[in-house]
Design a protein around this motif. Structure first.
Motif, PDB file in Angstrom:
ATOM      1  N   ASP A   1     -19.652  44.623  13.169  1.00 57.99           N
ATOM      2  CA  ASP A   1     -19.834  44.076  14.513  1.00 57.99           C
ATOM      3  C   ASP A   1     -19.799  42.553  14.494  1.00 57.99           C
ATOM      4  OD1 ASP A   1     -20.260  46.700  15.260  1.00 57.99           O
ATOM      5  OD2 ASP A   1     -22.407  46.465  15.614  1.00 57.99           O
ATOM      6  N   HIS A   2     -20.525  41.968  13.550  1.00 63.01           N
ATOM      7  CA  HIS A   2     -20.663  40.515  13.516  1.00 63.01           C
ATOM      8  C   HIS A   2     -19.355  39.826  13.159  1.00 63.01           C
ATOM      9  CE1 HIS A   2     -24.846  41.668  13.768  1.00 63.01           C
ATOM     10  NE2 HIS A   2     -25.178  40.403  13.972  1.00 63.01           N
ATOM     11  N   ALA A   3     -18.504  40.509  12.392  1.00 71.54           N
ATOM     12  CA  ALA A   3     -17.188  39.937  12.081  1.00 71.54           C
ATOM     13  C   ALA A   3     -16.393  39.696  13.359  1.00 71.54           C
ATOM     14  CB  ALA A   3     -16.422  40.876  11.150  1.00 71.54           C
ATOM     15  N   PHE A   4     -16.520  40.598  14.329  1.00 73.65           N
ATOM     16  CA  PHE A   4     -15.757  40.435  15.566  1.00 73.65           C
ATOM     17  C   PHE A   4     -16.352  39.371  16.474  1.00 73.65           C
ATOM     18  CE2 PHE A   4     -13.878  44.406  14.195  1.00 73.65           C
ATOM     19  CZ  PHE A   4     -12.541  44.116  14.423  1.00 73.65           C
ATOM     20  N   PHE A   5     -17.647  39.186  16.409  1.00 75.75           N
ATOM     21  CA  PHE A   5     -18.207  38.066  17.156  1.00 75.75           C
ATOM     22  C   PHE A   5     -17.732  36.745  16.564  1.00 75.75           C
ATOM     23  CE2 PHE A   5     -21.036  41.241  18.967  1.00 75.75           C
ATOM     24  CZ  PHE A   5     -21.124  40.786  20.281  1.00 75.75           C
ATOM     25  N   LEU A   6     -17.663  36.670  15.255  1.00 77.86           N
ATOM     26  CA  LEU A   6     -17.173  35.446  14.615  1.00 77.86           C
ATOM     27  C   LEU A   6     -15.711  35.188  14.985  1.00 77.86           C
ATOM     28  CD1 LEU A   6     -18.130  33.239  12.652  1.00 77.86           C
ATOM     29  CD2 LEU A   6     -17.185  34.623  10.795  1.00 77.86           C
ATOM     30  N   LEU A   7     -14.894  36.236  14.999  1.00 78.09           N
ATOM     31  CA  LEU A   7     -13.495  36.104  15.386  1.00 78.09           C
ATOM     32  C   LEU A   7     -13.377  35.687  16.843  1.00 78.09           C
ATOM     33  CD1 LEU A   7     -10.457  36.524  14.757  1.00 78.09           C
ATOM     34  CD2 LEU A   7     -10.761  38.910  15.466  1.00 78.09           C
ATOM     35  N   SER A   8     -14.154  36.306  17.696  1.00 73.49           N
ATOM     36  CA  SER A   8     -14.127  35.969  19.114  1.00 73.49           C
ATOM     37  C   SER A   8     -14.496  34.516  19.350  1.00 73.49           C
ATOM     38  CB  SER A   8     -15.092  36.895  19.864  1.00 73.49           C
ATOM     39  OG  SER A   8     -15.287  36.464  21.197  1.00 73.49           O
ATOM     40  N   LEU A   9     -15.504  34.040  18.640  1.00 71.85           N
ATOM     41  CA  LEU A   9     -15.934  32.652  18.807  1.00 71.85           C
ATOM     42  C   LEU A   9     -14.822  31.678  18.432  1.00 71.85           C
ATOM     43  CD1 LEU A   9     -19.541  33.019  17.375  1.00 71.85           C
ATOM     44  CD2 LEU A   9     -18.977  32.319  19.711  1.00 71.85           C
ATOM     45  N   SER A  10     -14.003  32.022  17.444  1.00 70.21           N
ATOM     46  CA  SER A  10     -12.913  31.131  17.043  1.00 70.21           C
ATOM     47  C   SER A  10     -11.898  30.944  18.165  1.00 70.21           C
ATOM     48  CB  SER A  10     -12.215  31.669  15.786  1.00 70.21           C
ATOM     49  OG  SER A  10     -11.406  32.800  16.076  1.00 70.21           O
ATOM     50  N   TRP A  11     -11.640  32.020  18.900  1.00 72.05           N
ATOM     51  CA  TRP A  11     -10.665  31.910  19.987  1.00 72.05           C
ATOM     52  C   TRP A  11     -11.280  31.323  21.247  1.00 72.05           C
ATOM     53  CZ3 TRP A  11      -5.585  31.794  20.561  1.00 72.05           C
ATOM     54  CH2 TRP A  11      -4.830  32.130  19.439  1.00 72.05           C
ATOM     55  N   ARG A  12     -12.558  31.485  21.449  1.00 71.01           N
ATOM     56  CA  ARG A  12     -13.207  30.777  22.558  1.00 71.01           C
ATOM     57  C   ARG A  12     -13.158  29.273  22.300  1.00 71.01           C
ATOM     58  NH1 ARG A  12     -18.907  33.716  23.087  1.00 71.01           N
ATOM     59  NH2 ARG A  12     -19.284  31.967  24.521  1.00 71.01           N
ATOM     60  N   TYR A  13     -13.357  28.888  21.064  1.00 66.45           N
ATOM     61  CA  TYR A  13     -13.263  27.472  20.699  1.00 66.45           C
ATOM     62  C   TYR A  13     -11.837  26.962  20.892  1.00 66.45           C
ATOM     63  CZ  TYR A  13     -13.270  23.328  17.675  1.00 66.45           C
ATOM     64  OH  TYR A  13     -13.112  22.058  17.159  1.00 66.45           O
ATOM     65  N   ARG A  14     -10.876  27.747  20.465  1.00 60.64           N
ATOM     66  CA  ARG A  14      -9.471  27.336  20.519  1.00 60.64           C
ATOM     67  C   ARG A  14      -8.936  27.302  21.949  1.00 60.64           C
ATOM     68  NH1 ARG A  14      -4.933  30.104  16.566  1.00 60.64           N
ATOM     69  NH2 ARG A  14      -3.182  28.725  17.055  1.00 60.64           N
ATOM     70  N   ALA A  15      -9.300  28.293  22.742  1.00 64.81           N
ATOM     71  CA  ALA A  15      -8.730  28.423  24.087  1.00 64.81           C
ATOM     72  C   ALA A  15      -9.415  27.534  25.114  1.00 64.81           C
ATOM     73  CB  ALA A  15      -8.793  29.879  24.544  1.00 64.81           C
ATOM     74  N   PHE A  16     -10.716  27.308  24.915  1.00 66.28           N
ATOM     75  CA  PHE A  16     -11.484  26.611  25.952  1.00 66.28           C
ATOM     76  C   PHE A  16     -12.129  25.311  25.459  1.00 66.28           C
ATOM     77  CE2 PHE A  16     -11.806  31.237  26.902  1.00 66.28           C
ATOM     78  CZ  PHE A  16     -11.061  31.247  28.071  1.00 66.28           C
ATOM     79  N   ASN A  17     -11.802  24.904  24.210  1.00 69.35           N
ATOM     80  CA  ASN A  17     -12.429  23.706  23.632  1.00 69.35           C
ATOM     81  C   ASN A  17     -13.954  23.789  23.723  1.00 69.35           C
ATOM     82  OD1 ASN A  17      -9.915  22.354  23.069  1.00 69.35           O
ATOM     83  ND2 ASN A  17      -9.748  21.974  25.272  1.00 69.35           N
ATOM     84  N   ASP A  18     -14.473  24.935  23.388  1.00 72.16           N
ATOM     85  CA  ASP A  18     -15.888  25.241  23.553  1.00 72.16           C
ATOM     86  C   ASP A  18     -16.648  24.891  22.272  1.00 72.16           C
ATOM     87  OD1 ASP A  18     -18.358  26.301  24.025  1.00 72.16           O
ATOM     88  OD2 ASP A  18     -17.678  28.336  24.460  1.00 72.16           O
ATOM     89  N   ASP A  19     -17.259  23.719  22.238  1.00 72.13           N
ATOM     90  CA  ASP A  19     -17.972  23.272  21.043  1.00 72.13           C
ATOM     91  C   ASP A  19     -19.189  24.145  20.741  1.00 72.13           C
ATOM     92  OD1 ASP A  19     -16.224  21.224  20.431  1.00 72.13           O
ATOM     93  OD2 ASP A  19     -17.294  19.748  21.664  1.00 72.13           O
ATOM     94  N   GLU A  20     -19.775  24.733  21.779  1.00 68.12           N
ATOM     95  CA  GLU A  20     -20.913  25.611  21.543  1.00 68.12           C
ATOM     96  C   GLU A  20     -20.511  26.831  20.713  1.00 68.12           C
ATOM     97  OE1 GLU A  20     -23.022  26.692  25.037  1.00 68.12           O
ATOM     98  OE2 GLU A  20     -23.494  24.624  25.602  1.00 68.12           O
ATOM     99  N   SER A  21     -19.275  27.270  20.867  1.00 69.96           N
ATOM    100  CA  SER A  21     -18.786  28.398  20.077  1.00 69.96           C
ATOM    101  C   SER A  21     -18.738  28.033  18.596  1.00 69.96           C
ATOM    102  CB  SER A  21     -17.397  28.826  20.550  1.00 69.96           C
ATOM    103  OG  SER A  21     -17.448  29.349  21.853  1.00 69.96           O
ATOM    104  N   LYS A  22     -18.343  26.814  18.299  1.00 67.46           N
ATOM    105  CA  LYS A  22     -18.292  26.365  16.906  1.00 67.46           C
ATOM    106  C   LYS A  22     -19.693  26.317  16.302  1.00 67.46           C
ATOM    107  CE  LYS A  22     -16.138  22.793  14.035  1.00 67.46           C
ATOM    108  NZ  LYS A  22     -17.299  22.341  13.253  1.00 67.46           N
ATOM    109  N   MET A  23     -20.632  25.799  17.043  1.00 69.58           N
ATOM    110  CA  MET A  23     -22.007  25.757  16.562  1.00 69.58           C
ATOM    111  C   MET A  23     -22.557  27.162  16.346  1.00 69.58           C
ATOM    112  SD  MET A  23     -23.516  22.701  18.990  1.00 69.58           S
ATOM    113  CE  MET A  23     -25.192  23.095  18.470  1.00 69.58           C
ATOM    114  N   GLU A  24     -22.265  28.051  17.285  1.00 69.08           N
ATOM    115  CA  GLU A  24     -22.746  29.421  17.161  1.00 69.08           C
ATOM    116  C   GLU A  24     -22.132  30.122  15.954  1.00 69.08           C
ATOM    117  OE1 GLU A  24     -23.020  33.557  19.797  1.00 69.08           O
ATOM    118  OE2 GLU A  24     -22.584  31.645  20.801  1.00 69.08           O
ATOM    119  N   ALA A  25     -20.839  29.857  15.693  1.00 66.88           N
ATOM    120  CA  ALA A  25     -20.174  30.463  14.550  1.00 66.88           C
ATOM    121  C   ALA A  25     -20.796  29.990  13.239  1.00 66.88           C
ATOM    122  CB  ALA A  25     -18.683  30.137  14.577  1.00 66.88           C
ATOM    123  N   GLU A  26     -21.077  28.703  13.143  1.00 69.81           N
ATOM    124  CA  GLU A  26     -21.692  28.166  11.927  1.00 69.81           C
ATOM    125  C   GLU A  26     -23.078  28.758  11.708  1.00 69.81           C
ATOM    126  OE1 GLU A  26     -21.420  24.052  12.884  1.00 69.81           O
ATOM    127  OE2 GLU A  26     -19.354  23.836  12.140  1.00 69.81           O
TER     128      GLU A  26
END
Length: 385
Positions: free
Chosen positions: A118-143
């Motif tokens: 499950d968590h692997a897909f949240f990590l993958l999803s966060l990468s595309w939220r960061y890429r598509a929307f310039n969402d810095d919070e996604s990067k912090m959450e992924a780390e």
């Protein structure tokens, strides 16, 4: 240029733009809590009685982030925002770190386990939220998420445990999707630490997952990564073999590491033991070609298309034609639901429909192959200019 591949890539991309993305952003979303339904039934209506896997929300966030990045839909920002809000409201683990596994039809937690897959897909999803929307919070959450996985589930013999529960075995599958997520983060951020993480997964593949005596991918292992004894340890999933071909070639593009020995072996063996006479991919076989499960889900055929494309890019003479043929079979056999934008999930041993519901989670597989096919053709055009 293969005209069959061109024609069916156009069909698939237009299916996404005109049918799938509109369907799953309207009928596929609960208007009350903004979460994705688990699946649509054969009539195209939400199945309101089934339990909900929380990772489905991550896969749908991935799908609409990708669609936004490529300009395929205008509704992605609100869809992704709503899905993220749903996860915050219903899917966060009570500990404050990570996610729960399963909700019932009333959106109550019925399985709070923290599952690596499950968590692997949240990590993958966060990468595309960061890429598509310039969402810095996604990067912090992924780390923070990776640090949490390291601390709670890291194993001395490599990789991570299955989660915070007693599992009967270890699986390659969650690590395969972490490999995918790490490379996605590397491409999105340019941060080499993510590529180093991917390198750890490649090392596990080389030393544990790949059986070089049979040229197959093993699925199930003991805690020390030795293959599981008995029949379960002999299970081979052709879809995962093809998926690793795609991932290995992606890793080669990111790292410069030569992977042909593995990619070629998996691709060839998958073609030999993984397909029936109609070119559809079995769900499970053995290394010597014995069919363990003659059913055929949609996603393994998708992975064959992706594998054929990357093999063609690497110089495989038949890769492009294999991909073109598989893509046509995918569209003609699985994207034939009576509901525009839905699909068939599984065929039986006689290649007849056995599961006519449309799981929301399959859309993740479909958008990846649509993007891969489009990118492949665009690269061919650039090379021929």
């Amino acid at each position: 240029m293969n005209e069959k591949l061109v024609r069916n890539t156009q069909r698939l991309v237009e299916w996404f733009k005109q049918e799938a993305l509109p369907l799953w952003s309207t009928v596929g979303i609960n208007p009350t809590n903004l979460g994705s339904y688990e699946r649509l039934d054969a009539s195209g209506k939400p199945d309101l009685d089934v339990n909900l896997r929380v990772r489905v929300q991550a896969r749908q966030m991935f799908t609409y982030s990708v669609a936004h990045y490529f300009g395929w839909t205008d509704v992605a920002p609100q869809v992704v925002k709503g899905l993220a809000q749903f996860v915050d409201n219903f899917g966060r683990h009570p500990s404050g770190q990570g996610y729960v596994h399963l909700l019932n039809a009333n959106y109550e937690v019925i399985d709070s386990k923290q599952d690596l897959y499950d968590h692997a897909f949240f990590l993958l999803s966060l990468s595309w939220r960061y890429r598509a929307f310039n969402d810095d919070e996604s990067k912090m959450e992924a780390e923070e998420l990776v640090a949490f996985l390291d601390e709670k589930f890291g194993q001395k013999c490599g990789g991570w445990s299955e989660g915070d529960y007693d599992a009967p075995c270890r699986r390659q599958n969650p690590h395969m999707h972490l490999f995918e997520a790490f490379m996605s983060w590397y491409e999105a951020s340019g941060d080499a630490s993510w590529l180093a993480r991917a390198g750890e997964m490649f090392a596990l593949f080389e030393t544990r997952f790949f059986d070089d005596s049979e040229n197959v991918l093993l699925e199930f292992f003991n805690d020390d990564w030795t293959p599981l004894a008995g029949d379960k340890g002999r299970i081979v999933e052709p879809g995962h073999m093809f998926e690793w071909v795609w991932l290995l070639r992606w890793y080669q593009a990111c790292s410069g590491r030569e992977v042909s020995r593995y990619a070629d072996a998996l691709f060839q063996k998958g073609l030999e033991i993984g397909l029936n006479q109609n070119g559809l991919a079995y769900d499970a076989v053995t290394a010597d070609g014995k069919v363990l499960d003659a059913t055929k889900r949609c996603w393994p055929l998708i992975e064959l298309v992706k594998a054929g494309l990357v093999q063609a890019t690497a110089g495989h003479e038949q890769g492009e034609q294999i991909a073109a043929d598989a893509l046509e079979r995918l569209i003609d056999r699985y994207l034939v639901s009576s509901t525009p934008g839905a699909y068939i999930d599984q065929l039986n041993a006689d290649d007849e429909v056995s599961v006519d519901v449309a799981p929301a989670s399959t859309l993740y597989h479909l958008i990846v192959v649509a993007v891969e096919a489009q990118d492949y053709l665009q690269q061919l055009e650039m090379d021929n200019e």
